[in-house]
Design an enzyme around this catalytic site. Structure first.
Site, PDB file in Angstrom:
ATOM      1  N   ASP A  65       0.886  -1.278   0.277  1.00  0.00           N
ATOM      2  CA  ASP A  65      -0.158   0.112  -0.198  1.00  0.00           C
ATOM      3  C   ASP A  65       0.842   0.933   0.150  1.00  0.00           C
ATOM      4  O   ASP A  65       0.973   2.044   0.266  1.00  0.00           O
ATOM      5  CB  ASP A  65      -0.717  -0.068   1.555  1.00  0.00           C
ATOM      6  CG  ASP A  65      -1.487   1.082   1.287  1.00  0.00           C
ATOM      7  OD1 ASP A  65      -1.964   2.080   0.270  1.00  0.00           O
ATOM      8  OD2 ASP A  65      -2.159   1.520   2.444  1.00  0.00           O
ATOM      9  N   HIS A 108      -3.085   0.678  11.707  1.00  0.00           N
ATOM     10  CA  HIS A 108      -2.816  -0.637  11.335  1.00  0.00           C
ATOM     11  C   HIS A 108      -0.785  -0.714  11.297  1.00  0.00           C
ATOM     12  O   HIS A 108      -0.324   0.250  11.326  1.00  0.00           O
ATOM     13  CB  HIS A 108      -3.262  -1.055  10.064  1.00  0.00           C
ATOM     14  CG  HIS A 108      -3.118   0.008   8.961  1.00  0.00           C
ATOM     15  ND1 HIS A 108      -4.227   1.026   9.149  1.00  0.00           N
ATOM     16  CD2 HIS A 108      -2.286   0.346   8.602  1.00  0.00           C
ATOM     17  CE1 HIS A 108      -3.885   1.877   7.663  1.00  0.00           C
ATOM     18  NE2 HIS A 108      -2.378   1.371   7.129  1.00  0.00           N
ATOM     19  N   ASP A 205      -2.094   9.629   9.826  1.00  0.00           N
ATOM     20  CA  ASP A 205      -3.237   8.664   8.770  1.00  0.00           C
ATOM     21  C   ASP A 205      -3.965   8.323   9.490  1.00  0.00           C
ATOM     22  O   ASP A 205      -4.487   7.801  11.198  1.00  0.00           O
ATOM     23  CB  ASP A 205      -2.576   7.334   8.555  1.00  0.00           C
ATOM     24  CG  ASP A 205      -2.834   6.748   7.393  1.00  0.00           C
ATOM     25  OD1 ASP A 205      -2.609   7.286   6.288  1.00  0.00           O
ATOM     26  OD2 ASP A 205      -3.179   5.216   7.349  1.00  0.00           O
ATOM     27  N   LEU A 210      -8.689   5.295  13.358  1.00  0.00           N
ATOM     28  CA  LEU A 210      -7.311   4.856  15.176  1.00  0.00           C
ATOM     29  C   LEU A 210      -8.344   4.790  16.600  1.00  0.00           C
ATOM     30  O   LEU A 210      -8.006   4.019  17.522  1.00  0.00           O
ATOM     31  CB  LEU A 210      -6.298   5.805  15.006  1.00  0.00           C
ATOM     32  CG  LEU A 210      -6.166   5.965  15.897  1.00  0.00           C
ATOM     33  CD1 LEU A 210      -4.729   5.283  16.408  1.00  0.00           C
ATOM     34  CD2 LEU A 210      -4.859   7.107  16.151  1.00  0.00           C
ATOM     35  N   GLU A 245      -6.191  12.990   9.233  1.00  0.00           N
ATOM     36  CA  GLU A 245      -6.525  12.508   7.618  1.00  0.00           C
ATOM     37  C   GLU A 245      -7.710  12.375   8.464  1.00  0.00           C
ATOM     38  O   GLU A 245      -7.898  11.435   9.222  1.00  0.00           O
ATOM     39  CB  GLU A 245      -6.321  11.690   7.470  1.00  0.00           C
ATOM     40  CG  GLU A 245      -6.997  11.062   5.768  1.00  0.00           C
ATOM     41  CD  GLU A 245      -6.474  10.210   5.430  1.00  0.00           C
ATOM     42  OE1 GLU A 245      -6.661   9.720   4.058  1.00  0.00           O
ATOM     43  OE2 GLU A 245      -6.058   9.223   6.145  1.00  0.00           O
ATOM     44  N   HIS A 312      -2.553  12.436  -2.805  1.00  0.00           N
ATOM     45  CA  HIS A 312      -1.823  10.977  -3.459  1.00  0.00           C
ATOM     46  C   HIS A 312      -2.752   9.950  -3.825  1.00  0.00           C
ATOM     47  O   HIS A 312      -2.956   9.470  -4.111  1.00  0.00           O
ATOM     48  CB  HIS A 312      -0.887  10.741  -2.272  1.00  0.00           C
ATOM     49  CG  HIS A 312      -1.150  10.053  -1.163  1.00  0.00           C
ATOM     50  ND1 HIS A 312      -1.528  10.920  -0.261  1.00  0.00           N
ATOM     51  CD2 HIS A 312      -1.507   9.177  -0.618  1.00  0.00           C
ATOM     52  CE1 HIS A 312      -2.056  10.630   1.144  1.00  0.00           C
ATOM     53  NE2 HIS A 312      -1.537   8.924   0.746  1.00  0.00           N
ATOM     54  N   ASP A 313      -4.240  10.175  -2.605  1.00  0.00           N
ATOM     55  CA  ASP A 313      -4.983   9.144  -2.908  1.00  0.00           C
ATOM     56  C   ASP A 313      -5.858   9.729  -4.161  1.00  0.00           C
ATOM     57  O   ASP A 313      -6.120  10.460  -5.027  1.00  0.00           O
ATOM     58  CB  ASP A 313      -5.813   9.124  -1.276  1.00  0.00           C
ATOM     59  CG  ASP A 313      -5.030   7.817  -0.351  1.00  0.00           C
ATOM     60  OD1 ASP A 313      -4.130   7.787  -0.759  1.00  0.00           O
ATOM     61  OD2 ASP A 313      -5.367   9.253   1.156  1.00  0.00           O
TER      62      ASP A 313
HETATM   63  C1  GLC Z   1      -4.290   6.592   4.137  1.00  0.00           C
HETATM   64  C2  GLC Z   1      -3.794   7.230   3.179  1.00  0.00           C
HETATM   65  C3  GLC Z   1      -3.838   5.801   1.661  1.00  0.00           C
HETATM   66  C4  GLC Z   1      -3.323   4.122   2.725  1.00  0.00           C
HETATM   67  C5  GLC Z   1      -5.079   4.332   3.784  1.00  0.00           C
HETATM   68  C6  GLC Z   1      -4.281   2.826   4.758  1.00  0.00           C
HETATM   69  O1  GLC Z   1      -5.847   7.098   3.431  1.00  0.00           O
HETATM   70  O2  GLC Z   1      -4.109   8.501   2.835  1.00  0.00           O
HETATM   71  O3  GLC Z   1      -2.989   6.657   1.290  1.00  0.00           O
HETATM   72  O4  GLC Z   1      -3.446   3.913   2.031  1.00  0.00           O
HETATM   73  O5  GLC Z   1      -4.634   5.202   4.658  1.00  0.00           O
HETATM   74  O6  GLC Z   1      -3.207   3.869   5.326  1.00  0.00           O
END
Ligand code: GLC
Ligand code: CA
Length: 554
Positions: A65, A108, A205, A210, A245, A312-313
């Site tokens: 990922d 995670h 993240d 979380l 985020e 980036h997503d």
């Molecule tokens: C967040 C990141 C993403 C990632 C996900 C899992 O959303 O921006 O790129 O795949 O977390 O860690």
């Protein structure tokens, strides 16, 4: 706002730049960007006006990922360099007045992390409780994973014990159990480690995931855990921030800033505002954006919104209604291959706006004048496009395009060895690259530099109180940001026809003028404080209210 406020609370007026070391610059010709390569480009970023770098995960990882599957929280992926190289990057950035924040992925781990391997080895392992388990098969109609189509539900089977572990994201990303105090100690130690190496905080993240703690886990108030993390962070470093985020509706999102004293996340991305902005672009009408900005929770003095156009997503549109999402899809991602997870777009901004320089510049002008702190994703400053041949979210994670040389100057490796292929269409490196734009005063790169310069000399943009100014042109957003240092008025035309508008600034002293920060010209208010002006098709203007004797020279 005092001078100490503006420098101590640096994040209120930062220019943040996100990059993945892996795709920025390859210094040793193995096809993979690395920390030594990044160190060579710190001056470029400094000239661009960046004040804070956000490094995406660079930790050891099976890389299923893009590094968000971490297998060692303390390490540096050997493909990218060493701790020594990391410290050199931090040190070089610091020397140029640039801070560095790094991704903190603690919802995670990778399923290859030694903690998970130990947890799977035996139900009696002390690491078993680092993760979240259930005995029975997951219920029918269980919650869906964040990446529909890539993972089935949020429970993965551990064949050996017959139990199930929770994974909010991919199956190879087991969720950590932060109800376990030992996990919280581990997180604190990780935070302490990177702070000690000189960073200025974290992009955190997946924060709501979380804090998703099963009932009965003995944590009645999950936000208390976030407050704990924040307290620990600040004990170790007073200047450090948490940029979180949190993609939730505004009322829920507000809670993640903490109480009035802002004791949880220091900054949060404005996902709702970003999505409304794309709806506004699609409709050529600022109304949806205005509605979002008016609904935005008003923040305490020490916390901040982080504005962005792209990350980036996937460009997620999950907070729009079904029909609104459809409108944006039809306008900007007409081809099914440009969409992902039924909710997002896998393209970068310029191709979505048909490469129209007027629209692209208007979008970035807006980004820098929205109340808050702007965040750029690498390559935006030169208008990079995505590689449509790469499916899913990876389409926008192609190598930085430095020149028209082989591999866009990113690497000397054979093209087949590159970590990702650059696009080969009209956005290929021979058409879009840093070197060519540095030579061209009229380029997007020079324009973005002008925006960062104007943003950095205008602290009211980061600190100011937001207001929409009433005027008659529907296609215009005219807004002001006022702080005790002064006031800026920004005009943005969402339509492809020029418009004339007029508005009045009540209560300004006689002799007040409007300084056009991008054009270096000056407008005089009429005796009643009125002004009439024209805004070109997809035009934009930044006007600073200059009061006689206010003493500002920049
Ligand atoms: C967040 C990141 C993403 C990632 C996900 C899992 O959303 O921006 O790129 O795949 O977390 O860690
Ligand atoms: Ca390399």
């Amino acid at each position: 706002m005092k001078i100490t406020d503006t420098s101590d609370l640096w994040w209120k007026t930062a220019v943040v730049y996100c990059l993945d070391v892996e795709t920025f610059l390859d210094s040793n010709g193995d096809g993979i960007g690395d920390l030594q390569g990044l160190a060579q480009r710190i001056d470029y970023l400094s000239q661009l006006g960046v004040t804070c770098l956000w490094l995406m995960p660079f930790y050891p990882s099976p890389d299923r990922d893009d590094g968000y599957d971490v297998s060692d929280f303390y390490g540096v992926d050997p493909r990218l360099g060493t701790h020594g190289d990391f410290v050199e990057v931090i040190r070089t950035a610091r020397d140029r007045g640039m801070r560095v924040i790094v991704d903190l992925v603690i919802n995670h781990t990778s399923d290859r992390h030694p903690w998970f391997l130990a947890a799977k080895r035996s139900v009696d392992s002390p690491y078993r409780d680092y993760y979240v388990w259930r005995d029975d098969a997951p219920p029918k109609g269980q919650k869906n994973a964040v990446f529909p189509g890539q993972a089935n539900g949020i429970w993965g089977k551990d064949e050996k014990s017959g139990q199930w572990y929770q994974h909010s994201f991919y199956e190879h990303q087991p969720d950590l159990n932060i109800a376990n105090p030992r996990v919280r100690d581990e997180i604190a130690k990780v935070i302490g480690f990177w702070l000690q190496l000189g960073i200025s905080g974290f992009r955190v993240d997946a924060v709501p995931f979380l804090l998703e703690i099963p009932e009965g886990a003995g944590i009645p108030e999950p936000h208390e855990l976030l407050r704990d993390i924040r307290r620990f962070l600040q004990r170790r470093s007073s200047e450090a921030i948490l940029l979180g985020e949190v993609n939730l509706p505004y009322d829920e999102q507000a809670q993640y800033f903490g109480g009035d004293d802002g004791d949880e996340l220091t900054m949060q991305f404005d996902f709702v505002g970003m999505q409304s902005l794309y709806l506004s672009f699609a409709r050529k009408d600022p109304a949806p954006l205005i509605e979002a900005l008016r609904a935005r929770p008003v923040l305490g003095a020490e916390v901040q919104w982080a504005n962005f156009l792209r990350n980036h997503d996937e460009l997620t549109l999950d907070k729009l209604s079904d029909s609104e999402r459809q409108e944006v899809f039809e306008a900007f991602a007409p081809d099914e291959r440009q969409r992902v997870f039924g909710r997002g777009i896998t393209r970068r901004l310029p191709p979505m706006l048909d490469g129209d320089p007027r629209r692209i510049r208007m979008a970035y002008s807006l980004l820098f004048t929205l109340p808050g702190t702007p965040v750029l994703f690498y390559g935006e400053e030169i208008g990079m496009g995505e590689n449509i041949e790469i499916p899913g979210r990876e389409a926008v994670r192609t190598p930085m395009q430095w020149s028209h040389d082989r591999n866009g100057g990113f690497s000397d490796a054979a093209p087949s060895r590159l970590v990702a292929r650059p696009p080969s269409d009209g956005y290929a490196p021979e058409h879009v690259n840093v070197a060519a734009q540095l030579d061209d005063r009229g380029s997007l790169l020079h324009f973005i530099r002008a925006l960062t310069t104007s943003y950095r000399i205008s602290p009211e943009l980061g600190w100011g109180t937001f207001e929409v100014i009433d005027q008659q042109a529907d296609s215009l957003l005219v807004h002001s940001l006022s702080a005790d240092v002064g006031k800026i008025i920004a005009l943005h035309n969402f339509a492809e026809v020029p418009v004339t508008t007029s508005f009045r600034l009540a209560d300004e002293p006689e002799g007040t003028t409007l300084v056009d920060l991008l054009e270096s010209s000056r407008l005089t208010l009429d005796p009643k404080g009125g002004v009439e002006l024209e805004v070109p098709a997809y035009g934009y203007r930044w006007l600073r209210v200059s009061r006689p004797g206010d003493g500002r020279v920049t």
